[in-house]
Design an enzyme around this catalytic site. Structure first.
Site, mmCIF file in Angstrom:
data_model
loop_
_atom_site.group_PDB
_atom_site.id
_atom_site.type_symbol
_atom_site.label_atom_id
_atom_site.label_comp_id
_atom_site.label_asym_id
_atom_site.label_seq_id
_atom_site.Cartn_x
_atom_site.Cartn_y
_atom_site.Cartn_z
ATOM 1 N N TYR A 72 -71.497 -32.555 -3.267
ATOM 2 C CA TYR A 72 -70.979 -31.267 -2.785
ATOM 3 C C TYR A 72 -72.119 -30.443 -2.190
ATOM 4 C CZ TYR A 72 -68.630 -26.676 -3.105
ATOM 5 O OH TYR A 72 -68.092 -25.438 -2.839
ATOM 6 N N SER A 130 -66.255 -23.732 -11.862
ATOM 7 C CA SER A 130 -65.050 -23.882 -11.031
ATOM 8 C C SER A 130 -63.867 -24.354 -11.883
ATOM 9 C CB SER A 130 -65.341 -24.872 -9.896
ATOM 10 O OG SER A 130 -64.230 -24.999 -9.058
ATOM 11 N N LYS A 137 -62.549 -30.442 -9.424
ATOM 12 C CA LYS A 137 -63.268 -29.285 -8.864
ATOM 13 C C LYS A 137 -64.621 -29.629 -8.218
ATOM 14 C CE LYS A 137 -60.824 -26.609 -9.035
ATOM 15 N NZ LYS A 137 -59.491 -26.695 -8.342
ATOM 16 N N ALA A 138 -64.756 -30.873 -7.792
ATOM 17 C CA ALA A 138 -66.036 -31.289 -7.203
ATOM 18 C C ALA A 138 -66.034 -31.274 -5.678
ATOM 19 C CB ALA A 138 -66.402 -32.680 -7.703
ATOM 20 N N GLY A 139 -64.890 -30.935 -5.066
ATOM 21 C CA GLY A 139 -64.849 -30.944 -3.597
ATOM 22 C C GLY A 139 -63.814 -31.916 -3.039
ATOM 23 N N LYS A 174 -55.865 -39.488 -3.573
ATOM 24 C CA LYS A 174 -56.768 -38.707 -4.445
ATOM 25 C C LYS A 174 -56.651 -39.192 -5.892
ATOM 26 C CE LYS A 174 -56.597 -34.108 -6.628
ATOM 27 N NZ LYS A 174 -56.200 -32.685 -6.494
ATOM 28 N N HIS A 190 -58.568 -38.313 -9.980
ATOM 29 C CA HIS A 190 -59.635 -37.791 -10.842
ATOM 30 C C HIS A 190 -59.939 -38.799 -11.964
ATOM 31 C CE1 HIS A 190 -59.686 -33.984 -8.905
ATOM 32 N NE2 HIS A 190 -58.641 -33.452 -9.496
ATOM 33 N N PHE A 235 -57.414 -20.680 -5.521
ATOM 34 C CA PHE A 235 -57.824 -22.099 -5.476
ATOM 35 C C PHE A 235 -59.111 -22.205 -4.671
ATOM 36 C CE2 PHE A 235 -58.185 -26.362 -3.980
ATOM 37 C CZ PHE A 235 -57.769 -27.128 -5.050
ATOM 38 N N THR A 288 -60.500 -31.474 -2.252
ATOM 39 C CA THR A 288 -59.638 -30.960 -1.179
ATOM 40 C C THR A 288 -60.423 -30.893 0.132
ATOM 41 O OG1 THR A 288 -58.738 -29.590 -2.947
ATOM 42 C CG2 THR A 288 -57.951 -29.124 -0.726
ATOM 43 N N TRP A 289 -61.663 -30.488 0.022
ATOM 44 C CA TRP A 289 -62.548 -30.407 1.190
ATOM 45 C C TRP A 289 -62.664 -31.802 1.842
ATOM 46 C CZ3 TRP A 289 -68.320 -28.490 0.471
ATOM 47 C CH2 TRP A 289 -68.876 -28.219 1.735
HETATM 48 S S1 PPS Z 1 -59.185 -30.133 -7.405
HETATM 49 O O1 PPS Z 1 -58.158 -29.214 -7.992
HETATM 50 O O2 PPS Z 1 -59.890 -30.883 -8.447
HETATM 51 O O3 PPS Z 1 -58.638 -30.987 -6.370
HETATM 52 O O4 PPS Z 1 -60.252 -29.131 -6.754
HETATM 53 P P1 PPS Z 1 -61.366 -29.536 -5.695
HETATM 54 O O5 PPS Z 1 -60.791 -29.486 -4.344
HETATM 55 O O6 PPS Z 1 -62.062 -30.763 -6.118
HETATM 56 O O7 PPS Z 1 -62.438 -28.375 -5.879
HETATM 57 C C1 PPS Z 1 -62.176 -27.017 -5.595
HETATM 58 C C2 PPS Z 1 -63.516 -26.386 -5.383
HETATM 59 O O8 PPS Z 1 -64.003 -26.750 -4.082
HETATM 60 C C3 PPS Z 1 -64.170 -25.574 -3.299
HETATM 61 N N1 PPS Z 1 -63.873 -25.841 -1.887
HETATM 62 C C4 PPS Z 1 -64.778 -25.751 -0.923
HETATM 63 N N2 PPS Z 1 -66.092 -25.424 -0.959
HETATM 64 C C5 PPS Z 1 -66.748 -25.369 0.229
HETATM 65 N N3 PPS Z 1 -66.163 -25.615 1.428
HETATM 66 C C6 PPS Z 1 -64.862 -25.951 1.503
HETATM 67 N N4 PPS Z 1 -64.300 -26.192 2.678
HETATM 68 C C7 PPS Z 1 -64.109 -26.021 0.290
HETATM 69 N N5 PPS Z 1 -62.820 -26.303 -0.014
HETATM 70 C C8 PPS Z 1 -62.690 -26.203 -1.350
HETATM 71 C C9 PPS Z 1 -63.202 -24.580 -3.919
HETATM 72 O O9 PPS Z 1 -63.489 -23.275 -3.508
HETATM 73 C C10 PPS Z 1 -63.445 -24.856 -5.391
HETATM 74 O O10 PPS Z 1 -64.749 -24.417 -5.812
HETATM 75 P P2 PPS Z 1 -65.040 -22.959 -6.439
HETATM 76 O O11 PPS Z 1 -66.476 -23.010 -6.875
HETATM 77 O O12 PPS Z 1 -64.115 -22.770 -7.581
HETATM 78 O O13 PPS Z 1 -64.837 -21.984 -5.334
#
Ligand code: PPS
Length: 317
Positions: free
Chosen positions: A214, A152, A61-63, A120, A122, A276, A65-66
């Site tokens: 992030y 998150s 949940k640290a970013g 990816k 973790h 998500f 997917t982004w």
């Molecule tokens: S995972 O399941 O561990 O792979 O999740 P991960 O992608 O690391 O983290 C999901 C959180 O990242 C937020 N997120 C984003 N934030 C800002 N901009 C973009 N483009 C973006 N994409 C994913 C997502 O909303 C989750 O955070 P929270 O705080 O829960 O919204």
């Protein structure tokens, strides 16, 4: 991956979702991992990457997917169409993930892809297959401040029906603070956030790991996209970078079916409980922590992070 293979990925998840449950945690070298992963850990450790593979490592949940989306777009010259060829976990496999058959494991997906691959993980630094460092693979680590990260993760554990039941928020904060406990029922998958962020921080120079935050991505996404681009030895035009920043905004990714995890059926990711792409903000912790919880968390943070000099920010000033 062909369209047929992609369809079969979705079908496999649909099929397996009948046997989905909240898997128990089993320690691997002290790190609590979901049973399917722990039971397959020898094969995961033995994974041998190609030197051209890129590792994207994060605490959950640290970013992740982004960053996966940014990297995919950078490697494809900002071509949105190409980056919609498949959902994130197919384009950029999750190294250690194992679920009930017939869902392909991360290793199976990787075995069908030609390098260079975006991988990816973790896993904390010490559990990453040694091959990544022996082959001098590039690696990007994304870290998120502990308070937003725990919020998150809490919401994710509510909706991801394969992760252990989070229980009430009050107790969840303590599980997060204590990381890997002897009692697996009071731990979170992948263990201690504190050890995770410190582990990669300590190794970043020696292993040429790009360590990004992030909060920096939120504050100035263009600067961070350019930082990643330079690390990957790429040089894209200003227009393409602008496009990549737009395509990877929270709003764009929330609407993108290839990035928002709607590929996973409701019986596995119940996005009616929590999306998500939930909020994507810095400082949402203020909507969750009571003043007492915040003070207790901060005191414990001080203790666990006192030797570390990692510039986390829990809000923008
Ligand atoms: S995972 O399941 O561990 O792979 O999740 P991960 O992608 O690391 O983290 C999901 C959180 O990242 C937020 N997120 C984003 N934030 C800002 N901009 C973009 N483009 C973006 N994409 C994913 C997502 O909303 C989750 O955070 P929270 O705080 O829960 O919204």
């Amino acid at each position: 991956m062909s369209e047929d293979e992609e369809l079969s990925y979705s079908a496999a998840i649909q099929e397996a979702s009948k046997s989905i449950c909240r898997f128990p945690l089993i320690p691997v070298k002290g790190i609590p991992l979901m049973s399917y992963i722990a039971n397959n850990f020898d094969a995961i450790s033995a994974f041998c990457p190609d030197s051209s593979d890129l590792l994207i490592a994060t605490y959950p949940k640290a970013g992740t997917t982004w960053t996966q989306e940014i990297v995919d777009l950078l490697l494809h010259n900002g071509d949105a169409e190409t980056c919609r060829r498949a959902p994130t976990p197919v384009r950029s496999p999750f190294l250690e993930i194992c679920n009930p058959p017939p869902i392909p494991t991360g290793l199976e997906l990787l075995s069908k892809m030609a390098p260079p691959r975006i991988i990816k993980t973790h896993l904390p630094f010490q559990l990453v297959p040694a091959g990544f460092w022996e082959k001098k693979c590039k690696a990007i680590y994304i870290a998120r401040n502990a308070k937003d990260n725990v919020v998150s993760y809490y919401h994710f554990d509510r909706m991801n029906l394969t992760q252990p039941e989070p229980g009430p928020w009050e107790g969840y904060i303590h599980k997060f603070m204590h990381g890997e406990c002897i009692l697996m029922c009071s731990a979170v998958p992948w263990g201690s956030w504190y050890d995770h962020v410190k582990g990669y921080w300590e190794e970043r120079d020696k292993r040429n790991i790009l360590y990004i935050f992030y909060e920096d991505m939120k504050e100035n996404p263009r600067r961070e996209v350019e930082r990643i681009m330079r690390y990957l030895d790429l040089s894209l035009s200003d227009d393409i970078i602008t496009r990549i920043v737009e395509l990877t905004s929270f709003t764009a990714m929330k609407e993108n079916p290839m990035a928002n995890y709607t590929c996973i059926p409701k019986s596995v990711f119940d996005q009616s409980i929590s999306a998500f792409m939930r909020k994507g903000e810095v400082g949402d912790w203020k909507n969750h922590f009571t003043p007492e919880q915040s003070a207790e968390f901060d005191a414990d943070y001080e203790r666990q992070m006192k030797q570390a000099d990692i510039p986390f920010r829990t809000e923008f000033y």
